[in-house]
Motif scaffolding. Structure first.
Motif, PDB file in Angstrom:
ATOM      1  N   THR A  94     -10.603   3.614  10.833  1.00 23.33           N
ATOM      2  CA  THR A  94     -11.249   3.989   9.574  1.00 23.33           C
ATOM      3  C   THR A  94     -12.606   3.323   9.375  1.00 23.33           C
ATOM      4  N   LEU A  95     -13.013   2.463  10.299  1.00 21.49           N
ATOM      5  CA  LEU A  95     -14.331   1.846  10.206  1.00 21.49           C
ATOM      6  C   LEU A  95     -15.398   2.934  10.250  1.00 21.49           C
ATOM      7  N   PRO A  96     -16.463   2.815   9.473  1.00 20.78           N
ATOM      8  CA  PRO A  96     -17.527   3.828   9.547  1.00 20.78           C
ATOM      9  C   PRO A  96     -17.979   4.051  10.988  1.00 20.78           C
ATOM     10  N   VAL A  97     -18.269   5.307  11.335  1.00 21.34           N
ATOM     11  CA  VAL A  97     -18.513   5.657  12.735  1.00 21.34           C
ATOM     12  C   VAL A  97     -19.797   5.068  13.291  1.00 21.34           C
ATOM     13  N   ASP A  98     -20.641   4.510  12.445  1.00 17.33           N
ATOM     14  CA  ASP A  98     -21.846   3.854  12.947  1.00 17.33           C
ATOM     15  C   ASP A  98     -21.607   2.363  13.192  1.00 17.33           C
ATOM     16  N   ASP A 147     -14.693  14.984  15.810  1.00 22.67           N
ATOM     17  CA  ASP A 147     -14.772  13.959  14.773  1.00 22.67           C
ATOM     18  C   ASP A 147     -14.039  12.671  15.158  1.00 22.67           C
ATOM     19  N   GLN A 148     -13.770  12.503  16.464  1.00 15.90           N
ATOM     20  CA  GLN A 148     -13.273  11.230  16.979  1.00 15.90           C
ATOM     21  C   GLN A 148     -14.399  10.613  17.811  1.00 15.90           C
ATOM     22  N   HIS A 149     -14.743   9.366  17.511  1.00 18.88           N
ATOM     23  CA  HIS A 149     -15.910   8.726  18.108  1.00 18.88           C
ATOM     24  C   HIS A 149     -15.498   7.528  18.958  1.00 18.88           C
ATOM     25  N   GLY A 150     -16.143   7.383  20.106  1.00 19.36           N
ATOM     26  CA  GLY A 150     -15.847   6.250  20.977  1.00 19.36           C
ATOM     27  C   GLY A 150     -16.646   6.320  22.263  1.00 19.36           C
ATOM     28  N   THR A 198      -9.709 -12.708  23.605  1.00  8.41           N
ATOM     29  CA  THR A 198      -9.683 -11.253  23.563  1.00  8.41           C
ATOM     30  C   THR A 198     -11.068 -10.709  23.884  1.00  8.41           C
ATOM     31  N   TYR A 199     -11.104  -9.676  24.711  1.00  2.97           N
ATOM     32  CA  TYR A 199     -12.346  -9.049  25.139  1.00  2.97           C
ATOM     33  C   TYR A 199     -12.271  -7.553  24.877  1.00  2.97           C
ATOM     34  N   HIS A 200     -13.425  -6.962  24.616  1.00  2.03           N
ATOM     35  CA  HIS A 200     -13.542  -5.510  24.528  1.00  2.03           C
ATOM     36  C   HIS A 200     -14.367  -5.025  25.708  1.00  2.03           C
ATOM     37  N   TYR A 201     -13.886  -3.949  26.354  1.00  2.00           N
ATOM     38  CA  TYR A 201     -14.620  -3.436  27.515  1.00  2.00           C
ATOM     39  C   TYR A 201     -14.560  -1.915  27.569  1.00  2.00           C
ATOM     40  N   THR A 202     -15.721  -1.282  27.558  1.00  3.49           N
ATOM     41  CA  THR A 202     -15.870   0.158  27.756  1.00  3.49           C
ATOM     42  C   THR A 202     -17.227   0.368  28.414  1.00  3.49           C
ATOM     43  N   CYS A 203     -17.623   1.614  28.613  1.00  4.54           N
ATOM     44  CA  CYS A 203     -19.012   1.899  28.952  1.00  4.54           C
ATOM     45  C   CYS A 203     -19.901   1.497  27.781  1.00  4.54           C
ATOM     46  N   ASP A 204     -21.180   1.349  28.066  1.00  2.00           N
ATOM     47  CA  ASP A 204     -22.145   0.984  27.034  1.00  2.00           C
ATOM     48  C   ASP A 204     -22.872   2.231  26.544  1.00  2.00           C
ATOM     49  N   GLY A 205     -23.635   2.087  25.475  1.00  2.00           N
ATOM     50  CA  GLY A 205     -24.398   3.200  24.926  1.00  2.00           C
ATOM     51  C   GLY A 205     -23.855   3.641  23.584  1.00  2.00           C
ATOM     52  N   PRO A 206     -24.522   4.598  22.954  1.00  2.00           N
ATOM     53  CA  PRO A 206     -24.065   5.083  21.643  1.00  2.00           C
ATOM     54  C   PRO A 206     -22.671   5.708  21.727  1.00  2.00           C
ATOM     55  N   ALA A 207     -21.913   5.576  20.645  1.00  2.00           N
ATOM     56  CA  ALA A 207     -20.618   6.240  20.569  1.00  2.00           C
ATOM     57  C   ALA A 207     -20.823   7.750  20.511  1.00  2.00           C
ATOM     58  N   VAL A 208     -19.914   8.482  21.124  1.00  2.00           N
ATOM     59  CA  VAL A 208     -19.993   9.942  21.144  1.00  2.00           C
ATOM     60  C   VAL A 208     -18.620  10.497  20.783  1.00  2.00           C
ATOM     61  N   PRO A 248      -7.279   7.284  16.181  1.00  2.00           N
ATOM     62  CA  PRO A 248      -8.352   6.639  15.421  1.00  2.00           C
ATOM     63  C   PRO A 248      -9.582   7.546  15.365  1.00  2.00           C
ATOM     64  N   THR A 249     -10.154   7.695  14.201  1.00  2.00           N
ATOM     65  CA  THR A 249     -11.401   8.446  14.078  1.00  2.00           C
ATOM     66  C   THR A 249     -12.542   7.690  14.745  1.00  2.00           C
ATOM     67  N   ASN A 250     -12.507   6.375  14.636  1.00  2.00           N
ATOM     68  CA  ASN A 250     -13.523   5.542  15.268  1.00  2.00           C
ATOM     69  C   ASN A 250     -12.843   4.618  16.273  1.00  2.00           C
ATOM     70  N   SER A 251     -13.116   4.841  17.557  1.00  2.00           N
ATOM     71  CA  SER A 251     -12.549   4.009  18.623  1.00  2.00           C
ATOM     72  C   SER A 251     -13.605   3.125  19.267  1.00  2.00           C
ATOM     73  N   THR A 252     -14.751   2.983  18.639  1.00  2.00           N
ATOM     74  CA  THR A 252     -15.857   2.245  19.237  1.00  2.00           C
ATOM     75  C   THR A 252     -15.599   0.747  19.176  1.00  2.00           C
ATOM     76  N   LEU A 253     -15.658   0.098  20.324  1.00  2.00           N
ATOM     77  CA  LEU A 253     -15.392  -1.330  20.435  1.00  2.00           C
ATOM     78  C   LEU A 253     -16.701  -2.096  20.620  1.00  2.00           C
ATOM     79  N   ASP A 254     -16.853  -3.154  19.863  1.00  2.00           N
ATOM     80  CA  ASP A 254     -18.029  -4.014  20.025  1.00  2.00           C
ATOM     81  C   ASP A 254     -17.951  -4.738  21.366  1.00  2.00           C
ATOM     82  N   LEU A 255     -19.029  -4.714  22.142  1.00  4.25           N
ATOM     83  CA  LEU A 255     -19.016  -5.207  23.513  1.00  4.25           C
ATOM     84  C   LEU A 255     -19.653  -6.585  23.666  1.00  4.25           C
TER      85      LEU A 255
END
Length: 477
Positions: A295-299, A365-368, A392-402, A441-448
């Motif tokens: 539910t975190l804002p998608v930005d 409308d799902q972002h990550g 705890t670590y967060h790991y994904t590709c980098d760049g804007p969420a899509v 989750p609508t927003n799956s973006t993890l801070d890297l």
């Protein structure tokens, strides 16, 4: 007596560290903090998790012991007296045979990593030294020792007291010369879930980089059957990577799937954490963006310390597994999202649909961000081999969420097809026609930030996807 500052310095042997200890003394004697985890880790010692403390007393001057390389790390200091120490790198690699020597009294200590041979010669009577080790002694562990002769002419240790005048055991006299010593390989990394998409990537990475490892799939290490685990494999292991899980998100919402998800993702991880604690082995545990409600804002992106609030059974079971994994003193919990590997996955499906002329509808409308299994495998191994800080670590590709819709368009475009063939649809519209869907989750973006701070390599999402699609086996149906 003026106490020296606590300090840690390296040597010619990688990982062999000399420690200056503050010793506080007066007319009554002296006092020192022989092992103080918080201060010493901050000064540069590894957080090596000692589980056993041993003391060696030596009555006579010239008592000589070694050269022994054990399959664990050791932290050694003198309680009383003085010793001459000799350390020889007996690990496989370019440093094999390197010698370091030093005199050690109560104001000094030394950290000896696994595979480095150590030997001591007493320079004063009634000398005692103490050593902490991060594995329990056993006959099985002793079978992994590597030895070197104290009088080896190639290494040529400059003993202060000649060995012909020293006190040493017949066993130590009989140790082999350097030219016949088999170097000690690094401890193996245990990979659970070795037959899954991530597990296969981990095995491949270890093979490509000559990293000793042991892979276990469900037939050889069923997470849900702790009584049948081959736990002796844990002794002396470098770390455990838990890449096994119940990942069928929708199935976990069913009466049959719910207990299976909890058994694999929570109950089993609790037992695994207990086994790692007992063996003194670090645990790297793979988790998911589903521990957040999205539910975190998608930005914005979820930080590693954001409170978990899962809304699906899968997410709830994984959050419980995280809590269990965190009880291991040395642990790395790695959350990731939208994983793409060499099996069935969203990217492969979109590539197949594009090639077969299908025009799909995809949620918009799902972002990550995507995560590719070879990258995640490299990140997990990096955390272990660099002994990254616990946490705890967060790991994904980098760049804007899509969105998934955007990714699908990229796949079609890279494959030479019209991305306009893909129709966007909301999650609500999509699930309305598919009952039983787990909430996403609508927003799956993890801070890297945590990944960057640990020196993990981060790939740009858009270019990484193109490179992945250029490798045709990954997109086969």
């Amino acid at each position: 007596m003026v106490a020296a500052e606590l300090s840690v310095t390296g040597t010619e042997i990688p990982g062999l560290l000399m420690v200056q200890l503050p010793v506080h003394g007066d007319e009554r004697g002296w006092f020192k903090e022989n092992w103080q985890r918080e201060k010493m880790v901050a000064a540069g010692l590894p957080d090596f998790g000692p589980v056993q403390n041993n003391i060696s007393f030596n009555a006579a001057v010239g008592t000589t012991r070694g050269i022994h390389a054990e399959p664990w790390d050791k932290y050694i200091s003198v309680a009383t007296g003085k010793i001459f120490g000799a350390w020889v790198d007996l690990r496989a690699g370019a440093g094999f045979g390197t010698l370091v020597t030093a005199q050690i009294s109560p104001g000094q200590a030394v950290f000896v990593p696994r595979g480095v041979g150590n030997a001591f010669q007493t320079l004063e009577p009634d000398t005692a030294y103490t050593y902490l080790v991060n594995d329990h002694w056993s006959a099985r562990a002793q079978e992994q020792y590597t030895f070197l002769n104290l009088a080896d002419p190639t290494v040529a240790v400059p003993w202060p007291i000649g060995l012909d005048q020293a006190v040493l055991s017949d066993k130590d006299r009989a140790h082999p010369a350097l030219e016949t010593v088999t170097p000690m390989d690094p401890a193996p990394i245990i990979i659970l879930g070795a037959n899954g998409q991530l597990g296969r990537a981990l095995i491949s990475h270890c093979q490509d980089h000559a990293i000793p490892h042991l892979g276990f799939d469900r037939t050889s290490w069923d997470l849900t059957a702790p009584h049948a685990w081959p736990t002796p494999a844990l002794q002396g292991a470098r770390a455990v990577i838990n890449a096994a899980a119940h990942t069928q998100v929708d199935d976990a919402e069913t009466p049959e799937g719910r207990p299976q998800a909890w058994a694999a993702n929570a109950t089993a991880v609790t037992a695994l954490a207990a086994a790692c604690r007992a063996a003194g082995v670090p645990l790297a545990h793979v988790s998911t963006d589903y521990v957040f409600d999205g539910t975190l804002p998608v930005d914005q992106a979820y930080s590693t310390d954001a409170p978990v609030s899962p809304v699906s059974v899968y997410g709830q079971s994984k959050a419980a597994g995280e809590a269990a994994a965190a009880t291991v003193p040395r642990h790395w919990i790695v959350r990731t999202s939208w994983v793409i590997g060499d099996g069935h996955n969203f990217v492969a499906t979109m590539a197949r649909l594009a090639a077969t002329g299908v025009d799909p509808t995809v949620v918009d409308d799902q972002h990550g961000r995507l995560t590719f299994t070879p990258d995640l495998a490299q990140a997990l191994i990096h955390l272990i081999t660099t002994e990254a800080p616990t946490g705890t670590y967060h790991y994904t590709c980098d760049g804007p969420a899509v969105t998934w819709h955007q990714i699908a368009q990229w796949v079609y475009s890279d494959a030479g097809h019209d991305p306009a063939r893909i129709t966007p649809i909301s999650t609500a519209e999509y699930t309305a026609t598919r009952p039983g869907q787990a909430p996403r989750p609508t927003n799956s973006t993890l801070d890297l930030t945590s990944a960057r701070d640990a020196g993990l390599a981060l790939s740009d999402l858009r270019s990484r996807l193109t490179a992945w699609l250029d490798s045709s086996p990954h997109t086969s149906s």
